[in-house]
Design a protein around this motif. Structure first.
Motif, PDB file in Angstrom:
ATOM      1  N   HIS A 476       0.806  -1.223   0.000  1.00 48.09           N
ATOM      2  CA  HIS A 476       0.000   0.000   0.000  1.00 48.09           C
ATOM      3  C   HIS A 476       0.835   1.267   0.000  1.00 48.09           C
ATOM      4  N   ASN A 477       2.077   1.200   0.511  1.00 49.02           N
ATOM      5  CA  ASN A 477       2.941   2.381   0.551  1.00 49.02           C
ATOM      6  C   ASN A 477       4.126   2.143  -0.376  1.00 49.02           C
ATOM      7  N   GLU A 478       3.950   2.485  -1.630  1.00 48.10           N
ATOM      8  CA  GLU A 478       4.967   2.213  -2.627  1.00 48.10           C
ATOM      9  C   GLU A 478       6.189   3.099  -2.422  1.00 48.10           C
ATOM     10  N   ILE A 479       7.349   2.568  -2.776  1.00 48.62           N
ATOM     11  CA  ILE A 479       8.605   3.309  -2.657  1.00 48.62           C
ATOM     12  C   ILE A 479       8.565   4.528  -3.576  1.00 48.62           C
ATOM     13  N   GLN A 480       8.917   5.691  -3.007  1.00 40.93           N
ATOM     14  CA  GLN A 480       8.978   6.924  -3.782  1.00 40.93           C
ATOM     15  C   GLN A 480      10.379   7.528  -3.785  1.00 40.93           C
ATOM     16  N   GLY A 481      11.193   7.195  -2.782  1.00 43.29           N
ATOM     17  CA  GLY A 481      12.508   7.801  -2.651  1.00 43.29           C
ATOM     18  C   GLY A 481      13.633   6.913  -3.151  1.00 43.29           C
ATOM     19  N   ASP A 482      14.843   7.426  -3.014  1.00 41.54           N
ATOM     20  CA  ASP A 482      16.060   6.740  -3.440  1.00 41.54           C
ATOM     21  C   ASP A 482      16.357   5.579  -2.496  1.00 41.54           C
ATOM     22  N   LEU A 483      16.769   4.452  -3.065  1.00 38.14           N
ATOM     23  CA  LEU A 483      17.118   3.278  -2.259  1.00 38.14           C
ATOM     24  C   LEU A 483      18.623   3.110  -2.104  1.00 38.14           C
ATOM     25  N   GLY A 484      19.399   4.115  -2.557  1.00 40.05           N
ATOM     26  CA  GLY A 484      20.839   4.051  -2.443  1.00 40.05           C
ATOM     27  C   GLY A 484      21.319   4.402  -1.052  1.00 40.05           C
ATOM     28  N   THR A 485      22.619   4.189  -0.826  1.00 38.99           N
ATOM     29  CA  THR A 485      23.200   4.425   0.499  1.00 38.99           C
ATOM     30  C   THR A 485      23.107   5.887   0.924  1.00 38.99           C
ATOM     31  N   ASN A 486      22.981   6.798  -0.034  1.00 42.62           N
ATOM     32  CA  ASN A 486      22.860   8.225   0.300  1.00 42.62           C
ATOM     33  C   ASN A 486      21.548   8.535   1.000  1.00 42.62           C
ATOM     34  N   ASN A 487      20.615   7.581   0.992  1.00 45.04           N
ATOM     35  CA  ASN A 487      19.307   7.810   1.610  1.00 45.04           C
ATOM     36  C   ASN A 487      19.048   6.828   2.756  1.00 45.04           C
ATOM     37  N   TYR A 488      20.110   6.238   3.294  1.00 43.73           N
ATOM     38  CA  TYR A 488      19.937   5.291   4.393  1.00 43.73           C
ATOM     39  C   TYR A 488      19.602   5.992   5.710  1.00 43.73           C
ATOM     40  N   PHE A 489      20.234   7.130   5.960  1.00 48.08           N
ATOM     41  CA  PHE A 489      20.079   7.781   7.262  1.00 48.08           C
ATOM     42  C   PHE A 489      19.121   8.956   7.180  1.00 48.08           C
ATOM     43  N   SER A 490      18.387   9.158   8.259  1.00 51.99           N
ATOM     44  CA  SER A 490      17.415  10.255   8.317  1.00 51.99           C
ATOM     45  C   SER A 490      18.120  11.574   8.572  1.00 51.99           C
ATOM     46  N   PRO A 491      17.592  12.667   8.026  1.00 51.44           N
ATOM     47  CA  PRO A 491      18.225  13.973   8.231  1.00 51.44           C
ATOM     48  C   PRO A 491      18.082  14.453   9.663  1.00 51.44           C
ATOM     49  N   VAL A 492      18.978  15.337  10.064  1.00 56.79           N
ATOM     50  CA  VAL A 492      18.800  16.046  11.327  1.00 56.79           C
ATOM     51  C   VAL A 492      17.551  16.921  11.175  1.00 56.79           C
ATOM     52  N   PRO A 493      16.673  16.954  12.154  1.00 55.56           N
ATOM     53  CA  PRO A 493      15.462  17.773  12.030  1.00 55.56           C
ATOM     54  C   PRO A 493      15.772  19.227  11.693  1.00 55.56           C
ATOM     55  N   GLN A 494      14.999  19.801  10.792  1.00 54.79           N
ATOM     56  CA  GLN A 494      15.243  21.172  10.358  1.00 54.79           C
ATOM     57  C   GLN A 494      15.154  22.149  11.518  1.00 54.79           C
ATOM     58  N   ALA A 495      14.257  21.891  12.452  1.00 53.79           N
ATOM     59  CA  ALA A 495      14.123  22.786  13.608  1.00 53.79           C
ATOM     60  C   ALA A 495      15.405  22.836  14.422  1.00 53.79           C
ATOM     61  N   ILE A 496      16.163  21.742  14.445  1.00 54.52           N
ATOM     62  CA  ILE A 496      17.433  21.696  15.159  1.00 54.52           C
ATOM     63  C   ILE A 496      18.493  22.462  14.375  1.00 54.52           C
ATOM     64  N   ILE A 497      18.507  22.288  13.065  1.00 56.75           N
ATOM     65  CA  ILE A 497      19.466  23.004  12.225  1.00 56.75           C
ATOM     66  C   ILE A 497      19.212  24.504  12.272  1.00 56.75           C
ATOM     67  N   ASP A 498      17.941  24.892  12.334  1.00 54.71           N
ATOM     68  CA  ASP A 498      17.623  26.319  12.421  1.00 54.71           C
ATOM     69  C   ASP A 498      18.224  26.961  13.662  1.00 54.71           C
ATOM     70  N   LEU A 499      18.296  26.177  14.730  1.00 58.46           N
ATOM     71  CA  LEU A 499      18.856  26.676  15.979  1.00 58.46           C
ATOM     72  C   LEU A 499      20.378  26.603  15.995  1.00 58.46           C
ATOM     73  N   ASN A 500      20.929  25.623  15.293  1.00 58.77           N
ATOM     74  CA  ASN A 500      22.379  25.452  15.239  1.00 58.77           C
ATOM     75  C   ASN A 500      22.767  24.970  13.843  1.00 58.77           C
ATOM     76  N   PRO A 501      23.103  25.868  12.929  1.00 58.37           N
ATOM     77  CA  PRO A 501      23.431  25.485  11.540  1.00 58.37           C
ATOM     78  C   PRO A 501      24.591  24.505  11.429  1.00 58.37           C
ATOM     79  N   ASN A 502      25.442  24.392  12.462  1.00 63.33           N
ATOM     80  CA  ASN A 502      26.555  23.454  12.416  1.00 63.33           C
ATOM     81  C   ASN A 502      26.089  22.007  12.365  1.00 63.33           C
ATOM     82  N   LEU A 503      24.819  21.782  12.690  1.00 58.64           N
ATOM     83  CA  LEU A 503      24.288  20.423  12.682  1.00 58.64           C
ATOM     84  C   LEU A 503      23.653  20.055  11.342  1.00 58.64           C
ATOM     85  N   GLY A 504      23.754  20.932  10.363  1.00 61.98           N
ATOM     86  CA  GLY A 504      23.216  20.642   9.041  1.00 61.98           C
ATOM     87  C   GLY A 504      23.973  19.514   8.372  1.00 61.98           C
ATOM     88  N   ASN A 505      23.250  18.636   7.717  1.00 61.73           N
ATOM     89  CA  ASN A 505      23.910  17.509   7.035  1.00 61.73           C
ATOM     90  C   ASN A 505      23.365  17.348   5.632  1.00 61.73           C
TER      91      ASN A 505
END
Length: 505
Positions: A476-505
């Motif tokens: 029911h939930n078909e794959i829409q994103g990249d299945l490569g290693t560049n998409n294995y890890f979840s991003p740092v939440p944007q709200a955290i990056i907004d508070l500390n840009p050094n945590l941007g990834n």
């Protein structure tokens, strides 16, 4: 007071949501009333005056851990695996992002989980600082050593949980974090977690004083077990330090050789693990414990009704993937894993199989249960056995003991006594590592582990393409994103990056 307010602002700037979330009670073994004084944790770090105060501080960490883990948010990344799915509509958008591999930095579950984890880390840092100098006090030094080891264990566990989701993470080690902290390299993250678990292993006793089965407060074996899990990850993607397979096998074998000392053993019947009456058992090497009868704030809120379809008044949050279910080997383990009494093909809404591990065995949970007493077996002894088997195979050390560790799991999967050899079930040749990896697939279905196995072995694309392949029963939930290693890890939440840009990834 003005200076302390500025320190509080530094913590807020990092987006870590403060040093502690105190709740009115926490559960370590049943319905214990262990209420930390929230005023105490608003003071600048200073040495504890007594072990009682230190112990209350650790209770605060468990309160924070319970508050985080009682919701499925704590495990949301695991919806990316090929074993778990969620409803195709409803209010499950955050979970669907993981399922479809399109995780956004604005995902609310991601942000809540980040804040919860770093609450644990920062509280642990504060307690370690406040414990300094206590060796000079007239207190039980053995007990002090145990408490310090427990804090290291909890910090290591939180950091390992975070890096499995995000990969590179910040590793603050002081009560007031550096406001300009950045992301640490993956190998450095692993080194810090290793250091924490090694400190815990050194300081924790074989059995935590006053604790019964299930290790709701960790012992030496708990630390060794999580070290073995860490080393298995370390040997895989992204660092791929193959020498850590030997470390994983060695540490797992130390647990196996001393299992009786740590009171670890397999349950005779796998299904018994999911029964409320068995919520504390010797198969769990570390347990996050709850108490629904004590109130909403101490209950487990991710089982029961959350795993049922609308046909039964369910909230349709945690379903089983169809292909995984259909491919699952028939036998006792499949019956212990799924509600095979419910024919998913007849459901009127979403036709997805039901996890017994989530919805509960037949008649074990009350109808429409949401607030439950069920515990989380954060790591089971079964995993220690399979880490030993797999890591032994990958390090080229396929000993008779490693084959036996695998065969114990295989026997129980067939409903047979796990300690009794059976020529019709046992294997003693072939690729031990891959056999153990496959055994993990079936043994831990629905336990929020499969995704991390796919990541470390770089099998995400293989598994998820097979899930949605032509000819397979459509998910029911078909794959829409990249299945490569560049998409294995979840991003740092944007709200955290907004508070500390050094945590941007």
């Amino acid at each position: 007071m003005k200076n302390y307010k500025s320190k509080k602002n530094i913590v807020k700037k990092l987006g870590y949501a403060g040093l502690i979330i105190a709740i009115s009670a926490t559960v370590l073994q049943g319905c214990a009333n262990l209420d930390p004084d929230p005023v105490e944790f608003n003071l600048p770090p200073e040495s504890f005056a007594s072990l009682t105060d230190f112990d209350k501080g650790i209770t605060g960490i468990y309160s924070t851990l319970l508050s985080a883990a009682q919701w499925t948010t704590f495990y949301a990344a695991s919806w990316a695996g090929d074993d778990i799915t969620t409803h195709f509509a409803s209010n499950k958008a955050d979970f669907r992002q993981f399922d479809q591999r399109v995780v956004q930095s604005t995902n609310g579950r991601l942000l809540n989980n980040w804040n919860a984890i770093y609450n644990i880390v920062n509280t642990a840092n504060s307690l370690l600082e406040r414990s300094q100098g206590m060796e000079n006090l007239d207190v039980d030094q053995d007990r002090l050593n145990i408490l310090i080891g427990e804090v290291y264990f909890l910090r290591g566990m939180a950091l390992l949980h975070a890096t499995r989701v995000h990969g590179k993470i910040p590793i603050p080690l002081t009560a007031i974090p550096d406001p300009n902290i950045g992301l640490s390299e993956q190998a450095d993250v692993y080194l810090q977690i290793e250091s924490d678990f090694m400190e815990a292993e050194l300081r924790l006793p074989d059995i935590y004083p006053g604790q019964e089965a299930g290790a709701p407060r960790p012992n030496k074996g708990s630390a060794k077990s999580l070290l073995a899990r860490l080393y298995l990850d370390w040997a895989g993607f992204p660092v791929k330090d193959a020498s850590k397979y030997t470390s994983a096998a060695t540490k797992a074998k130390e647990v196996i050789d001393n299992a009786a000392l740590y009171q670890f053993e397999l349950s005779d019947n796998l299904e018994d693990l999911w029964k409320v009456a068995n919520r504390f058992n010797n198969e769990s090497v570390f347990t996050i414990s709850y108490c629904g009868s004590c109130g909403f704030n101490t209950a487990n809120l991710k089982d029961g009704i959350l795993g049922l379809p609308s046909d039964f008044g369910g909230w349709q949050e945690t379903f089983a993937e169809i292909k995984y279910f259909e491919d699952f080997p028939e036998g006792a383990r499949k019956e212990a894993t799924y509600r095979t009494d419910l024919d998913y093909t007849t459901f009127s809404d979403q036709k997805s199989p039901i996890f017994k591990k989530i919805a509960g065995p037949v008649n074990d949970l009350p109808a429409a249960a949401f607030i439950t007493d069920r515990n989380d077996f954060y790591m089971r002894y079964a995993e220690v056995l399979l880490i030993y088997a797999e890591a032994s195979g990958r390090s080229g050390a396929s000993s008779a003991d490693a084959w036996e560790a695998l065969n114990m799991i295989r026997r129980r999967a067939e409903g047979l006594p796990y300690a009794t050899s059976d020529a019709t079930i046992d294997v003693t040749s072939g690729d031990l590592a891959e056999l153990a990896f496959t055994e993990r697939k079936w043994e831990f279905a629905g336990e929020y582990l499969r995704w991390f196995d796919l990541v470390r072995m770089e099998k995400v694309e293989e598994a998820l393409i097979a899930r949605d392949s032509p000819g397979a029963i459509q998910e029911h939930n078909e794959i829409q994103g990249d299945l490569g290693t560049n998409n294995y890890f979840s991003p740092v939440p944007q709200a955290i990056i907004d508070l500390n840009p050094n945590l941007g990834n």
